[in-house]
Design a protein around this motif. Sequence first.
Motif, PDB file in Angstrom:
ATOM      1  N   HIS A 105       0.583  -0.767  -0.425  1.00 52.14           N
ATOM      2  CA  HIS A 105      -0.214   0.014   0.450  1.00 52.14           C
ATOM      3  C   HIS A 105       0.601   1.539  -0.096  1.00 52.14           C
ATOM      4  O   HIS A 105       1.060   1.391   1.134  1.00 52.14           O
ATOM      5  CB  HIS A 105      -0.838  -0.099   1.081  1.00 52.14           C
ATOM      6  N   ASN A 109       0.732   4.849  -0.162  1.00 50.73           N
ATOM      7  CA  ASN A 109      -0.090   6.024   0.730  1.00 50.73           C
ATOM      8  C   ASN A 109       0.331   7.892   0.486  1.00 50.73           C
ATOM      9  O   ASN A 109       1.353   7.604   0.894  1.00 50.73           O
ATOM     10  CB  ASN A 109      -0.611   6.559   1.913  1.00 50.73           C
ATOM     11  N   ASP A 114      -2.910   4.887  -3.617  1.00 48.89           N
ATOM     12  CA  ASP A 114      -3.807   5.794  -2.898  1.00 48.89           C
ATOM     13  C   ASP A 114      -3.616   7.492  -3.508  1.00 48.89           C
ATOM     14  O   ASP A 114      -2.950   7.927  -2.107  1.00 48.89           O
ATOM     15  CB  ASP A 114      -3.800   5.409  -0.679  1.00 48.89           C
ATOM     16  N   HIS A 143     -11.936   3.427  -1.832  1.00 47.60           N
ATOM     17  CA  HIS A 143     -10.611   2.667  -1.777  1.00 47.60           C
ATOM     18  C   HIS A 143     -11.773   1.121  -1.147  1.00 47.60           C
ATOM     19  O   HIS A 143     -10.312   0.560  -1.543  1.00 47.60           O
ATOM     20  CB  HIS A 143     -10.201   3.615   0.217  1.00 47.60           C
TER      21      HIS A 143
END
Length: 131
Positions: A21, A23, A55, A121
């Motif tokens: 992930h 971000n 993200d 998301h």
Amino acid sequence: MTLPNSSDVSITYHPASDILHLNFTATRSSVSFGQAYQQALEAMLAQNVGKLLLDLKHNVSLTEEAELLHPLAAMLPEQLPRPLFIAAVVSEGQYRYQIGSALASYPPTPAQVEFNYFTSHHDATTWLSEN
């Protein structure tokens, strides 16, 4: 696995879902999305991770599709040890821009890479979990 993070960028691996992930919330120009994205792609290859969640909904202005697809075409080998799935979570405006863009002029991604845009998301995570 957690890669070097800052208040503007975090790259975290979630072993239960096999998702890396990224971000990105940088508001300063000194923090480069391109560098963070490249670091995440390198980590995927080095650690043999098959899924990446980008993200980008906050504070990222994507002006060209190539900002996301060009690094894939440039960095990833033609043959991969496993399929890769990349989900980018973007704002509604970014989504409309990306989907409305002509994709033909952008570099092709390796055949084993599936790339998809989402505004939620939850939807992105669900898609990654199903692949």
